[in-house]
Design an enzyme around this catalytic site. Sequence first.
Site, PDB file in Angstrom:
ATOM      1  N   ASP A 150       0.565  -1.327  -0.394  1.00  0.00           N
ATOM      2  CA  ASP A 150       0.458  -0.012  -0.095  1.00  0.00           C
ATOM      3  C   ASP A 150       0.867   0.908   0.365  1.00  0.00           C
ATOM      4  O   ASP A 150       1.795   1.438   0.089  1.00  0.00           O
ATOM      5  CB  ASP A 150      -0.566   0.044   1.455  1.00  0.00           C
ATOM      6  N   LYS A 151       0.665   2.323  -0.084  1.00  0.00           N
ATOM      7  CA  LYS A 151       1.636   3.442  -0.195  1.00  0.00           C
ATOM      8  C   LYS A 151       1.764   4.043   0.579  1.00  0.00           C
ATOM      9  O   LYS A 151       3.200   4.136   0.598  1.00  0.00           O
ATOM     10  CB  LYS A 151      -0.062   4.709  -0.657  1.00  0.00           C
TER      11      LYS A 151
END
EC number: 5.4.99.-
Length: 349
Positions: A150-151
């Site tokens: 995830d970012k």
Amino acid sequence: MMHSENELNDYNDFEQARVLTVPSDLAGERLDAALAKMLPEFSRNRLSTWIKDGLVFLNGNPAVPKTKLWGGETISVLPQPEADESAFQPEDIELDIIYEDATLLVLNKAPGLVVHPGTGNWTGTVLNGLLHRYPELKTIPRAGIVHRLDKDTSGLMVIARTLMAQNSLVQQLQARTVKRHYMAIAQGLLSNDGKVDAPIGRHPKERIKMAVVYSGKHAVTHYKIREHFTAHTLVECQLETGRTHQIRVHMAHINHPLAADPIYGGKPRIHSPEVSITLGEFARQALHARKLSLIHPETGKTMTWKAPLPEDMDMLVNVLRLDAGMLEEDWDDDWDVDDSDCEVMYVRE
């Protein structure tokens, strides 16, 4: 779109087609199965797509997947790049590459860095940075990326530098032989180590979220308690599967969402001023991919990499320790079990 034999001949003029002769030991095999053995550098899914799109010819005619082979036939394949191989441009982005050889790369991803271009993030991604630093990756689907973070999750990722390596790593991920360990700070005090075995799919009402749903994909997360604080628990999570937001969804499912998680964190809880300020400044889910183990596609050797907690998460852990009255001389960041069966590479501090 189906292609004619004349188009195939034109394609051969540019020496781009792969022309193969079916060996006798593949007699009796279906065409699609034989092709997967003859071209192991490409995934079965990719080869199936090319057959469906009329890009594979058997003795000059468009191939049919279920055709049984006799041996000696000529198979011609027109390899096609995937859409994202030509859709994205190289960008000079700082990447922390902590290991590289001719076969693979290992990246320690910084929080806030998107892995793959997509809606709202078409530039400034890990993929863009990889294409700048390693131009040869433009010939590899997704620039060699075989799994994502995830970012706002930090930590270790592996990147394939060859088609053979990419296929090997994808197969290892599917076979669950790639070991991925994460450090996470969960809200509340967990009493025991455990396992969450619950299917994950798109949230039925909030489309930006994932959730445990009956119709979801099989997902399993193991977790071990590493430290208890006043109102949080430091846990080590190991993935059996790799679903979107898996650890975040599973921990929230057992009523211990990750600290500072903006999507799954639930209602804010009351903490001491010091903890509240640190959590407010943290501004991302407390999740770090700390350890990665896999079988090297070229050497067959099991290798392991470890990355320390990034500065922001290390600070949060230490604030939670102080808040819990733990003495600095008692702090111990060596959470690992015996690694004597594999080669271990530590990321520089």
